[in-house]
Design a protein around this motif. Structure first.
Motif, mmCIF file in Angstrom:
data_model
loop_
_atom_site.group_PDB
_atom_site.id
_atom_site.type_symbol
_atom_site.label_atom_id
_atom_site.label_comp_id
_atom_site.label_asym_id
_atom_site.label_seq_id
_atom_site.Cartn_x
_atom_site.Cartn_y
_atom_site.Cartn_z
ATOM 1 N N LEU A 37 0.839 -1.206 0.000
ATOM 2 C CA LEU A 37 0.000 0.000 0.000
ATOM 3 C C LEU A 37 0.871 1.252 0.000
ATOM 4 C CD1 LEU A 37 -3.022 -0.276 2.440
ATOM 5 C CD2 LEU A 37 -3.017 -0.362 -0.038
ATOM 6 N N LEU A 38 1.884 1.226 0.845
ATOM 7 C CA LEU A 38 2.778 2.377 0.971
ATOM 8 C C LEU A 38 3.508 2.644 -0.348
ATOM 9 C CD1 LEU A 38 3.851 4.311 3.164
ATOM 10 C CD2 LEU A 38 5.724 2.715 3.557
ATOM 11 N N HIS A 39 3.818 1.562 -1.027
ATOM 12 C CA HIS A 39 4.562 1.660 -2.281
ATOM 13 C C HIS A 39 3.819 2.457 -3.345
ATOM 14 C CE1 HIS A 39 7.411 -0.602 -5.155
ATOM 15 N NE2 HIS A 39 8.065 0.292 -4.455
ATOM 16 N N ARG A 40 2.525 2.588 -3.191
ATOM 17 C CA ARG A 40 1.738 3.294 -4.206
ATOM 18 C C ARG A 40 1.804 4.801 -4.049
ATOM 19 N NH1 ARG A 40 -1.575 -0.841 -6.619
ATOM 20 N NH2 ARG A 40 -0.177 -2.579 -6.298
ATOM 21 N N LEU A 41 2.332 5.262 -2.939
ATOM 22 C CA LEU A 41 2.436 6.709 -2.731
ATOM 23 C C LEU A 41 3.867 7.139 -3.055
ATOM 24 C CD1 LEU A 41 0.591 6.982 0.690
ATOM 25 C CD2 LEU A 41 -0.252 7.766 -1.529
ATOM 26 N N CYS A 75 7.116 5.163 -1.671
ATOM 27 C CA CYS A 75 8.043 4.477 -2.557
ATOM 28 C C CYS A 75 9.488 4.896 -2.219
ATOM 29 C CB CYS A 75 7.679 4.906 -3.972
ATOM 30 S SG CYS A 75 8.219 3.787 -5.198
ATOM 31 N N TYR A 76 9.652 6.167 -1.913
ATOM 32 C CA TYR A 76 10.985 6.652 -1.548
ATOM 33 C C TYR A 76 11.417 6.043 -0.205
ATOM 34 C CZ TYR A 76 14.793 9.653 -0.128
ATOM 35 O OH TYR A 76 16.019 10.099 0.305
ATOM 36 N N ALA A 85 12.787 8.347 6.798
ATOM 37 C CA ALA A 85 12.950 9.064 5.529
ATOM 38 C C ALA A 85 11.662 9.762 5.099
ATOM 39 C CB ALA A 85 13.384 8.083 4.447
ATOM 40 N N GLU A 86 11.831 10.847 4.376
ATOM 41 C CA GLU A 86 10.714 11.549 3.734
ATOM 42 C C GLU A 86 11.139 11.863 2.315
ATOM 43 O OE1 GLU A 86 7.772 12.218 4.629
ATOM 44 O OE2 GLU A 86 7.757 12.034 6.803
ATOM 45 N N LEU A 87 10.182 11.990 1.425
ATOM 46 C CA LEU A 87 10.527 12.375 0.055
ATOM 47 C C LEU A 87 11.140 13.777 0.106
ATOM 48 C CD1 LEU A 87 10.296 11.628 -2.985
ATOM 49 C CD2 LEU A 87 8.164 12.921 -3.009
ATOM 50 N N PRO A 88 12.417 13.926 -0.302
ATOM 51 C CA PRO A 88 13.053 15.238 -0.186
ATOM 52 C C PRO A 88 12.328 16.296 -1.017
ATOM 53 C CG PRO A 88 14.679 13.531 -0.614
ATOM 54 C CD PRO A 88 13.338 12.909 -0.809
ATOM 55 N N ILE A 89 12.492 17.548 -0.608
ATOM 56 C CA ILE A 89 11.846 18.615 -1.354
ATOM 57 C C ILE A 89 12.768 19.174 -2.421
ATOM 58 C CG2 ILE A 89 10.197 19.391 0.390
ATOM 59 C CD1 ILE A 89 12.413 21.504 1.125
ATOM 60 N N ALA A 90 14.035 18.759 -2.401
ATOM 61 C CA ALA A 90 14.959 19.308 -3.397
ATOM 62 C C ALA A 90 15.953 18.248 -3.838
ATOM 63 C CB ALA A 90 15.711 20.492 -2.807
ATOM 64 N N PHE A 91 16.302 18.308 -5.093
ATOM 65 C CA PHE A 91 17.361 17.456 -5.639
ATOM 66 C C PHE A 91 18.525 18.409 -5.899
ATOM 67 C CE2 PHE A 91 19.749 15.648 -9.107
ATOM 68 C CZ PHE A 91 19.763 14.295 -8.861
ATOM 69 N N THR A 92 19.482 18.431 -5.009
ATOM 70 C CA THR A 92 20.567 19.400 -5.183
ATOM 71 C C THR A 92 21.654 18.833 -6.084
ATOM 72 O OG1 THR A 92 21.605 18.639 -3.156
ATOM 73 C CG2 THR A 92 20.186 20.570 -2.985
ATOM 74 N N THR A 93 22.186 17.688 -5.695
ATOM 75 C CA THR A 93 23.200 17.067 -6.548
ATOM 76 C C THR A 93 22.969 15.574 -6.517
ATOM 77 O OG1 THR A 93 24.764 16.579 -4.798
ATOM 78 C CG2 THR A 93 24.920 18.762 -5.791
ATOM 79 N N ARG A 94 23.391 14.933 -7.586
ATOM 80 C CA ARG A 94 23.187 13.497 -7.657
ATOM 81 C C ARG A 94 23.974 12.789 -6.559
ATOM 82 N NH1 ARG A 94 24.923 10.947 -13.011
ATOM 83 N NH2 ARG A 94 26.895 10.939 -11.948
ATOM 84 N N GLU A 124 13.272 7.605 -11.549
ATOM 85 C CA GLU A 124 12.885 6.198 -11.366
ATOM 86 C C GLU A 124 11.614 6.101 -10.519
ATOM 87 O OE1 GLU A 124 16.387 3.451 -10.410
ATOM 88 O OE2 GLU A 124 17.130 5.466 -9.997
ATOM 89 N N LEU A 125 11.553 6.951 -9.497
ATOM 90 C CA LEU A 125 10.374 6.925 -8.626
ATOM 91 C C LEU A 125 9.124 7.276 -9.420
ATOM 92 C CD1 LEU A 125 11.733 8.788 -5.460
ATOM 93 C CD2 LEU A 125 11.036 6.400 -5.549
ATOM 94 N N LEU A 126 9.257 8.268 -10.295
ATOM 95 C CA LEU A 126 8.092 8.699 -11.060
ATOM 96 C C LEU A 126 7.646 7.610 -12.036
ATOM 97 C CD1 LEU A 126 6.087 10.980 -11.595
ATOM 98 C CD2 LEU A 126 7.639 11.850 -13.349
#
Ligand SMILES: C[S@@+](CC[C@H](N)C(=O)[O-])C[C@H]1O[C@@H](n2cnc3c(N)ncnc32)[C@H](O)[C@@H]1O
Ligand SMILES: [Mg+2]
Length: 948
Positions: A348-352, A356-357, A367-376, A386-388
């Motif tokens: 169930l969690l995987h669907r959000l 998924c993150y 963990a929480e889905l980060p709000i920013a992607f600063t650097t790889r 990939e998450l999307l």
């Protein structure tokens, strides 16, 4: 009820080939190792190689070799596509009319009961063999619907609703069976071969049937139809000589396995996890029931099982069982696996998007889905793209489309940056720098080599339903210097939006559109709501049974049992990577209960990007390395706790539903220890706070002196990735020979590539610094003497000494002036006294009330790798004594800040010049010394040397 849009099944090239050739199509994958990007001729260091895959496809009439791809499956599909084009194969199933599909279905059903079929590895064979051991040799029709992909595809062509409704597939098979002479229907939903199999075949079944020899209990999940009832566990007995489907029938409370309906497999393609439910719940047995009729019946709506339907993507009625058991393509044995309560909640969690993150990090409560992607390099877990893609697959949407555009004329960062950047500005500035792939000098790798200007990318994203309806379009406002950053950031924005949408579905769209800084998202609400109907409904139900908030205040950090230890002075700040170990326990104060739910020995996250729950981040920012802390937070939703609990979910489910639980004060207790901090690269700070960047100013400073000295030979001690050498090749100087020395092979490789490309460009265009006739890169320590670098005109050593232990830095000074004896030596190093300015600007949240002195005493070094940083006095002391010992003169200067203004320059610089009266003494000894450096790359201008 679910009204998911149903599109035509699109067959992949591989699936198409499979239709025609089955196992006769053999795919073989071979790895291809390719050097990455601009390889550098003559470089004596292993270069980065990228592993890609090529597919060799063998068909009876031809062989194909694909191009190389990053993913194995892409190589396979490409090979299959090439074969399809060469052989002129048409997507047959796609072109069938419903009438043709009907004929095919009848033929297929007949074939499934042929003796020829029995020799295949088809999962259905296991069922037929089992049935042959029972009286009448009856097979449930639903098994054919569940096991045979071809039957399913044909049924979808005849009636598109078959996509969603297993029942309609069963009905169609039933009808088809009645039309084929070789099988017959028994009872309502049994099917069997009309003429029994030959006794010899049945005999061989008995021999080959590898049923379990003893009773096995398989754990499964009971998903009640009523959303008010909790999901629980049950076990299915797999008993020798008994049909496992009958056990499932019994658990569902129906008479036999013919009335058990089966969903398509859930999760991974190879998984046998399916949902089982009773056909009796649906008024199937009425004569010729049509689907329109069924869905118009109010009773059917009432018994629609939302949770099970959501998981399977098909319509499920009544109570259902989720189990992993069945025959597979892989083995003739019955395969089975436990499905725990934890697995269910994880699915169930995987669907959000955030779920998924969390799962990709195996850190559900932290963990929480980060709000920013600063650097790889700072991102942990699955990347946003990939998450999307995964999110779209799970919700049965089309793969997202990413359209990357390059905008050469957009300027990403302003020329003059204010000294005090707001955090959001800083994040942007940091983003635009993106030094992630580079260790030391932060040369962004998308910088256009010719102009030195960066090109800019934006990535637009479109999300479509399977029926090709547009659900969401995102047109970003920001551009990025790297294509990948543009894609990842855009993907993240879309994920964040979906996360909000699925969690605050009740909010009007205007509010949703403006949440956070997600701008540029355009949604087609109707389409969207239709696609996510079930997901939204399930989420709201789960919310209603979420746990009562406990009395502890949310967000509060209490009980800071800091373990006293020597303060290393190193705490994480915005942009640094913190490495922690943590454990989360469910605590019931009144009962004295403390149950561990989740723990991780090593967990890394980027501070300031919201990659963990806020309480955790606040706490970590107050710790220094090796310190520990505890804090409590209110209980999150029950689902989340059970997903985190995994294998122990059953136990926690009982605990949380017990009466005593509701009477006590309960909370989650986090115990954390800060294990390490990787500071944001110093040059990231330098680039963000100085214009031009501090590193650029240093290089320009050195360049000025190099030109003034009219030097012909130069050695750059600790050249790193060659930022100074690069600049020398871009400007006119009198230099004829340039040499770099470093201890990092990775940096030397980059330096070699960069110098090589600059030199080739120079010789092609005959411009810039054409005076250079030779360039060399050496691997070795600058505290060792190598006679090949003796008595150069100029030596540079920028931002290197602080990376060595202090005694080594002293040693370098003596070796440089006493042995290498350059005419001039330029040494730069950070001025420790300047740090409060940098650190105050880079962490705006720090307490401003501290007086300057206490700030200085608390200051950290600028880079985690610095072994020391000197004040002006310390630096001058070192340099003056050194100069005096070796008969050099020394002057001081610097860059960043201004002359004479406290606290001096940000980078302090000493220029040593050999005393004209003192000739070099160690000549003879020097020439006898051994050559200790390893040449990793060298270049000579052949034309010039020949002419000379
Ligand atoms: C911060 S980087 C500076 C690189 C370059 N000078 C610049 O300004 O961009 C420090 C470099 O010193 C190198 N280094 C540290 N100790 C060294 C040693 N003993 N011998 C040679 N190089 C060393 C590191 O490998 C690293 O590349
Ligand atoms: Mg440094």
């Amino acid at each position: 009820m679910s009204t998911l849009a149903v599109g035509k099944p699109v067959l992949t090239p591989k699936a198409l080939l499979h239709q025609k050739y089955g196992r006769k199509a053999c795919y073989r994958i071979e790895e291809v190792h390719e050097p990455v990007e601009n390889s550098c001729p003559g470089l004596a260091l292993p270069q980065h190689v990228r592993c890609r895959y090529r597919c060799y496809l063998e068909l009876p009439e031809l062989s194909i070799v694909s191009d190389a791809f990053t993913r194995k499956k892409d190589a396979e599909q490409a090979a299959a596509q090439m074969a399809i084009e060469k052989l002129g194969i048409q997507a047959k199933a796609d072109n069938l009319t419903p009438e043709e599909a009907w004929d095919e279905l009848v033929a297929r059903v007949s074939y499934l009961f042929s003796e020829e079929f029995l020799s295949s590895a088809h999962p259905l064979v296991g069922h037929i063999k089992e049935a042959s051991q029972r009286e009448g040799g009856l097979v449930p029709l639903s098994i054919i619907a569940a096991c045979d992909v071809k039957v399913n595809n044909l049924c979808k062509l005849i009636d598109p609703k078959a996509e969603l409704d297993t029942l309609s597939v069963v009905i169609l098979i039933l009808k088809a069976a009645k039309q084929c002479g070789s099988v017959c229907i028994s009872g309502d939903l049994w099917i069997r071969k009309r003429n029994p199999y030959a006794p010899a075949i049945i005999q061989s079944f008995g021999n080959h049937l590898s049923e379990p020899t003893e009773c096995v209990q398989v754990e499964a999940i009971h998903v009640p139809c009523s959303a008010e009832k909790s999901v629980g566990t049950l076990s299915i007995d797999i008993v020798p000589n008994k049909y496992y489907m009958d056990e499932i029938a019994q658990s569902l409370g129906v008479c036999d396995s013919s009335v058990v309906l089966i969903s398509r497999s859930i999760g991974k393609a190879s998984s046998e996890m399916r949902i089982y439910f009773s056909a009796l719940e649906v008024p199937l047995l009425a004569p010729n029931p049509s689907l329109e009729f069924l869905s118009s019946v109010e009773h059917v709506k009432q018994i629609f099982n939302e949770r099970a339907s959501f998981l399977s993507g098909q319509n499920i009625y009544g109570d259902a069982i989720l189990a992993t058991v069945g025959y597979t393509w892989r083995s003739p044995d019955l395969s089975h696996e436990d499905v725990s309560l934890g697995t269910y909640y994880r699915m169930l969690l995987h669907r959000l998007p955030d779920g998924c993150y969390k799962l990709s990090r195996e850190a559900i409560l932290a963990a929480e889905l980060p709000i920013a992607f600063t650097t790889r390099s700072n991102w942990r877990g699955l990347c946003p793209k990939e998450l999307l893609c995964m999110f779209c697959r799970q919700h049965k949407l089309l793969e997202p489309t990413f359209s990357v555009k390059s905008l050469p004329d957009i300027v990403t960062s302003p020329d003059h940056k204010p000294m005090a950047l707001k955090l959001c500005d800083k994040v942007k500035a940091l983003k635009s720098i993106n030094e992630d792939e580079f260790g030391w000098d932060g040369v962004p790798d998308s910088v256009d080599e010719h102009s030195g200007e960066a090109s800019n990318f934006i990535c637009e994203i479109q999300i479509l339903s399977r029926g090709n309806d547009v659900l969401l379009e995102y047109v970003p406002e920001e551009s990025y210097r790297k294509e990948n950053d543009a894609i990842q950031n855009a993907s993240l924005k879309v994920l964040i939006w979906f996360n909000k949408y699925l969690k605050q579905s009740a909010a009007p769209m205007e509010i949703l559109s403006s949440v956070g800084d997600v701008q540029g998202i355009h949604v087609h609400r109707q389409n969207l709501d239709r696609e996510f109907l079930l997901c939204l409904s399930i989420h709201s139900v789960e919310k209603s049974i979420a746990l009562r908030k406990c009395s502890l205040q949310d967000q509060i950090i209490h009980g800071d049992y800091y373990i006293e230890c020597l303060d290393s002075g190193l705490s994480p700040s915005q942009g640094s990577l913190a490495c922690i170990s943590y454990a989360v326990a469910l605590v019931m104060d009144g009962k004295g209960m403390n149950e561990l739910i989740e723990r991780k020995d090593e967990f890394e996250f980027e501070v300031g990007t919201g990659a963990v729950i806020p309480q955790l981040e606040t706490c970590v920012m107050q710790l220094s390395i090796n310190q520990e802390a505890r804090f409590a937070v209110a209980l999150p939703s029950r689902d989340l706790i059970l997903a985190a609990a995994g294998a122990s979910a059953k136990y926690f489910a009982q605990l949380l539903s017990s009466d005593s639980f509701h009477e006590k004060s309960c909370y989650l207790e986090y115990s954390i220890k800060l294990l390490g901090v990787t500071e944001p690269f110093e040059d990231r700070m330098e680039q963000a706070l100085f214009s031009p960047s501090l590193s650029k100013q240093r290089v320009e400073y050195a360049l000025r002196h190099i030109r003034e000295s009219c030097a012909k030979t130069l050695v750059d001690f600790g050249c790193g990735s060659g930022s100074l050498l690069e600049s020398l090749l871009e400007h006119k100087t009198t230099l004829q020979k340039i040499v770099g020395v470093d201890l990092s092979k990775k940096s030397l490789s980059r330096a070699a590539k960069m110098v090589h490309s600059k030199l080739s460009m120079n010789s092609n265009h005959g411009i810039q610094n054409a005076s250079v006739k030779s360039a060399e890169l050496y691997y070795g320590s600058i505290t060792d003497f190598d006679p090949r670098l003796y008595a150069f005109d100029i030596g540079t050593c920028l931002e290197v000494i602080e990376h060595m232990e202090e005694d080594q830095a002293h040693m370098f000074g003596d070796v440089a002036l006493g042995y290498f004896c350059p005419h001039t030596l330029i040494v730069s190093t950070p001025n420790y006294e300047y740090n409060p300015i940098l650190q105050k600007t880079s962490s705006p949240d720090k307490d401003d009330s501290m007086d300057e002195k206490s700030q200085t005493s608390q200051c950290r070094f600028r880079n985690h790798d610095h072994k020391f940083e000197w004040t002006r006095e310390q630096f001058e002391h070192w340099a003056s004594n050194l100069a005096a010992r070796h008969n050099y003169g020394v002057e001081f200067g610097g860059v960043g800040g201004s002359e004479g203004v406290e606290p001096g320059f940000a980078s302090q610089i000493a220029i040593f010049r050999r005393d004209a009266l003192h000739q070099v003494k160690q000549c003879i000894m020097n020439w006898e010394s051994k050559q200790v450096y390893e040449v990793v790359w060298e270049w000579t201008d052949c034309s010039r040397s020949a002419a000379a």
